[in-house]
Design a protein around this motif. Structure first.
Motif, PDB file in Angstrom:
ATOM      1  N   ARG A  96       0.897  -0.815   0.013  1.00  0.00           N
ATOM      2  CA  ARG A  96       0.155  -0.251  -0.060  1.00  0.00           C
ATOM      3  C   ARG A  96       0.998   1.257   0.024  1.00  0.00           C
ATOM      4  NH1 ARG A  96      -4.707  -0.404   3.689  1.00  0.00           N
ATOM      5  NH2 ARG A  96      -6.141   0.450   2.390  1.00  0.00           N
ATOM      6  N   GLN A  97       0.524   1.980  -0.839  1.00  0.00           N
ATOM      7  CA  GLN A  97       1.163   3.386  -0.802  1.00  0.00           C
ATOM      8  C   GLN A  97       0.885   4.669  -1.773  1.00  0.00           C
ATOM      9  OE1 GLN A  97       5.205   2.256  -2.908  1.00  0.00           O
ATOM     10  NE2 GLN A  97       3.849   2.822  -5.060  1.00  0.00           N
ATOM     11  N   LEU A  98       0.621   5.704  -1.661  1.00  0.00           N
ATOM     12  CA  LEU A  98       0.545   6.976  -2.124  1.00  0.00           C
ATOM     13  C   LEU A  98       1.068   6.645  -3.474  1.00  0.00           C
ATOM     14  CD1 LEU A  98      -1.855   8.641  -2.236  1.00  0.00           C
ATOM     15  CD2 LEU A  98       0.129  10.352  -0.222  1.00  0.00           C
ATOM     16  N   GLU A  99       0.744   7.191  -4.610  1.00  0.00           N
ATOM     17  CA  GLU A  99       1.581   7.367  -5.814  1.00  0.00           C
ATOM     18  C   GLU A  99       0.860   8.333  -6.645  1.00  0.00           C
ATOM     19  OE1 GLU A  99       2.046   3.583  -8.413  1.00  0.00           O
ATOM     20  OE2 GLU A  99       0.640   2.950  -6.733  1.00  0.00           O
ATOM     21  N   ILE A 100       2.116   9.696  -6.538  1.00  0.00           N
ATOM     22  CA  ILE A 100       1.287  10.588  -7.426  1.00  0.00           C
ATOM     23  C   ILE A 100       2.400  10.752  -8.901  1.00  0.00           C
ATOM     24  CG2 ILE A 100       2.464  13.358  -7.878  1.00  0.00           C
ATOM     25  CD1 ILE A 100       1.578  11.112  -3.964  1.00  0.00           C
ATOM     26  N   ASP A 101       2.131  10.997 -10.362  1.00  0.00           N
ATOM     27  CA  ASP A 101       2.201   9.545 -10.809  1.00  0.00           C
ATOM     28  C   ASP A 101       2.561  10.738 -12.404  1.00  0.00           C
ATOM     29  OD1 ASP A 101       3.695   8.536 -13.092  1.00  0.00           O
ATOM     30  OD2 ASP A 101       1.540   7.072 -13.473  1.00  0.00           O
ATOM     31  N   GLY A 102       3.385  11.571 -12.370  1.00  0.00           N
ATOM     32  CA  GLY A 102       2.993  12.119 -13.758  1.00  0.00           C
ATOM     33  C   GLY A 102       2.340  13.713 -13.568  1.00  0.00           C
ATOM     34  N   VAL A 103       2.100  14.583 -12.078  1.00  0.00           N
ATOM     35  CA  VAL A 103       1.130  15.111 -12.072  1.00  0.00           C
ATOM     36  C   VAL A 103       1.317  16.559 -12.900  1.00  0.00           C
ATOM     37  CG1 VAL A 103      -0.340  16.523 -10.729  1.00  0.00           C
ATOM     38  CG2 VAL A 103      -0.366  14.072  -9.916  1.00  0.00           C
ATOM     39  N   SER A 104       0.676  17.240 -13.890  1.00  0.00           N
ATOM     40  CA  SER A 104       1.072  18.963 -14.729  1.00  0.00           C
ATOM     41  C   SER A 104       0.059  19.824 -13.445  1.00  0.00           C
ATOM     42  CB  SER A 104       1.192  18.437 -15.418  1.00  0.00           C
ATOM     43  OG  SER A 104       2.227  17.919 -15.763  1.00  0.00           O
ATOM     44  N   LYS A 105      -0.085  20.834 -13.382  1.00  0.00           N
ATOM     45  CA  LYS A 105      -0.927  21.544 -13.053  1.00  0.00           C
ATOM     46  C   LYS A 105      -0.210  23.067 -13.369  1.00  0.00           C
ATOM     47  CE  LYS A 105      -4.762  23.232 -11.262  1.00  0.00           C
ATOM     48  NZ  LYS A 105      -6.235  23.230 -11.615  1.00  0.00           N
ATOM     49  N   ARG A 106      -1.646  23.735 -14.244  1.00  0.00           N
ATOM     50  CA  ARG A 106      -1.019  25.263 -14.804  1.00  0.00           C
ATOM     51  C   ARG A 106      -1.797  26.420 -14.269  1.00  0.00           C
ATOM     52  NH1 ARG A 106       1.648  27.291 -19.128  1.00  0.00           N
ATOM     53  NH2 ARG A 106       2.205  25.105 -19.362  1.00  0.00           N
ATOM     54  N   TYR A 107      -2.028  27.217 -13.751  1.00  0.00           N
ATOM     55  CA  TYR A 107      -2.404  28.522 -13.642  1.00  0.00           C
ATOM     56  C   TYR A 107      -2.375  29.765 -14.837  1.00  0.00           C
ATOM     57  CZ  TYR A 107      -2.797  26.766  -9.147  1.00  0.00           C
ATOM     58  OH  TYR A 107      -3.070  25.828  -8.451  1.00  0.00           O
ATOM     59  N   GLY A 108      -3.291  29.415 -15.742  1.00  0.00           N
ATOM     60  CA  GLY A 108      -2.840  30.392 -17.031  1.00  0.00           C
ATOM     61  C   GLY A 108      -1.696  30.258 -17.282  1.00  0.00           C
ATOM     62  N   ASP A 109      -0.525  31.391 -17.570  1.00  0.00           N
ATOM     63  CA  ASP A 109       1.168  31.597 -17.615  1.00  0.00           C
ATOM     64  C   ASP A 109       1.951  30.452 -16.751  1.00  0.00           C
ATOM     65  OD1 ASP A 109       0.178  32.073 -20.152  1.00  0.00           O
ATOM     66  OD2 ASP A 109       0.684  34.355 -20.281  1.00  0.00           O
ATOM     67  N   VAL A 110       1.313  29.772 -15.730  1.00  0.00           N
ATOM     68  CA  VAL A 110       2.387  29.875 -14.528  1.00  0.00           C
ATOM     69  C   VAL A 110       1.849  28.751 -14.298  1.00  0.00           C
ATOM     70  CG1 VAL A 110       2.716  30.173 -12.053  1.00  0.00           C
ATOM     71  CG2 VAL A 110       2.200  32.098 -13.143  1.00  0.00           C
ATOM     72  N   VAL A 111       3.667  27.561 -14.575  1.00  0.00           N
ATOM     73  CA  VAL A 111       3.052  26.251 -14.420  1.00  0.00           C
ATOM     74  C   VAL A 111       3.981  26.326 -12.952  1.00  0.00           C
ATOM     75  CG1 VAL A 111       4.895  24.058 -14.996  1.00  0.00           C
ATOM     76  CG2 VAL A 111       3.832  26.385 -16.893  1.00  0.00           C
ATOM     77  N   ALA A 112       2.778  25.453 -12.367  1.00  0.00           N
ATOM     78  CA  ALA A 112       3.502  25.065 -10.519  1.00  0.00           C
ATOM     79  C   ALA A 112       3.380  23.618 -10.865  1.00  0.00           C
ATOM     80  CB  ALA A 112       1.549  25.457 -10.198  1.00  0.00           C
ATOM     81  N   LEU A 113       3.481  22.778 -11.525  1.00  0.00           N
ATOM     82  CA  LEU A 113       3.607  21.244 -11.317  1.00  0.00           C
ATOM     83  C   LEU A 113       3.793  20.919 -13.247  1.00  0.00           C
ATOM     84  CD1 LEU A 113       1.410  19.602  -8.544  1.00  0.00           C
ATOM     85  CD2 LEU A 113       4.000  20.417  -8.392  1.00  0.00           C
ATOM     86  N   GLN A 114       5.136  20.009 -13.133  1.00  0.00           N
ATOM     87  CA  GLN A 114       6.309  19.713 -14.568  1.00  0.00           C
ATOM     88  C   GLN A 114       5.612  18.535 -13.882  1.00  0.00           C
ATOM     89  OE1 GLN A 114       8.154  22.400 -16.967  1.00  0.00           O
ATOM     90  NE2 GLN A 114       8.290  23.491 -14.848  1.00  0.00           N
ATOM     91  N   GLY A 115       4.980  17.373 -14.668  1.00  0.00           N
ATOM     92  CA  GLY A 115       4.806  16.069 -14.353  1.00  0.00           C
ATOM     93  C   GLY A 115       5.864  14.928 -12.685  1.00  0.00           C
TER      94      GLY A 115
END
Length: 305
Positions: A3-22
């Protein structure tokens, strides 16, 4: 399956601001994972996506190999960096209310609240309004709110902020105890000495990317090695100008240096001996703080180009 928590290739953008990149990492059952990075690196965004407060633009979050859904997220204990408590509600009343929202019976909720308030040292403040508590005690109550429903996962954003050393020890013990029961614990912190001491593994986030992850020993082994020279009589700047030598700092007769490939450490020793006795001459792996400075100050691919 472990059992584990996996964060897999997560990206998030706010307009032109990239908060997370994969961003990709996992928090394994029974381990404490420290997430570190400069302000704005993306740590809080990653945690909010795990909680479902924010939706990822791409990528996935999984628990036990399955995508997180509403029922799974009810089993997460979350502590936000900002105070998430009702300031004019009594401490125990508020904790019982929050515990009941997770589906516990009134009797079980009261018992759990009493237990955690005692363990976290705020049992004597149960009838106080939250706003009347010190910042440190508010932080203890905030942690209690993350724990009272017996979560299967802990996600804590800057849980040690504002705590005195005794409270830090109490909270550290609680997190270690929860991990020892098999709960994966993820927390962010700017207190890198504490992260180094407490965490089983550490991830360093820079500009929304996971740039390094592993045990503290693994990360330190991959960092730049320093040379420690303790020469009590050496004047300031004694090592300046030596070929291939960079002085990191000098204080109290001790100087920390790095050597370029091919630099002659014996030339450094001779220069130190020329100033008087040398009490220490040894190589040292960087601390997590040194490694963090090295990683976050290194030029990005775009800057290097």
């Amino acid at each position: 399956m472990t059992r584990q928590l996996e964060i897999d290739g997560v990206s998030k953008r706010y307009g032109d601001v990239v908060a997370l990149q994969g961003i990709t990492f996992e928090v394994r059952a029974g381990e404490i994972f420290g997430l570190v990075g400069s302000n704005g690196a993306g740590k809080t965004t990653a945690m909010r996506i795990v909680l479902g407060v924010l939706a990822a633009d791409s990528g996935a979050v999984r628990w036990d190999g399955r995508a997180l859904d509403r029922d799974t997220r009810r089993k997460i204990g979350y502590m936000p960096e900002e105070r998430g408590l009702y300031p004019r509600m009594k401490v125990a009343e508020q904790l019982i209310y929050l515990t009941r929202l997770h589906g516990m019976s009134p009797a079980a909720a009261r018992a759990s609240v009493d237990d955690w308030m005692e363990r976290l040292g705020v049992a004597g403040r149960r009838d106080d309004d939250v706003i009347k508590l010190s910042l440190g005690n508010q932080q203890r109550v905030q942690l209690a709110a993350a724990l009272v429903h017996d979560p299967e996962i802990l996600v804590l954003d800057e849980p040690f902020s504002g705590l005195d050393p005794v409270a830090v020890d109490v909270m550290s013990g609680v997190l270690r105890d929860k991990a020892d029961t098999g709960v994966p614990v993820m927390f962010s912190s700017h207190q890198l000495d504490l992260v180094e001491r407490l965490c089983d593994r550490v991830g360093i986030v820079r500009q929304g990317r996971m740039v390094a992850a592993g045990t503290v020993d693994e990360l330190r082994a991959g960092g730049p090695e320093a040379l420690i020279v303790t020469a009590p009589d050496a004047p300031a700047g004694w090592a300046a100008g030596l070929p291939g030598v960079t002085v990191l700092d000098q204080s109290g007769g001790s100087t920390r240096l790095t050597l370029d490939d091919g630099a002659d450490d014996q030339a450094v020793l001779r220069a130190a001996l020329a100033t008087g006795p040398v009490r220490e001459f040894a190589r040292s792996r960087p601390s997590l703080t040194d490694l963090f400075r090295h990683i976050v100050s290194a030029p990005t691919e775009g800057e290097a180009a």
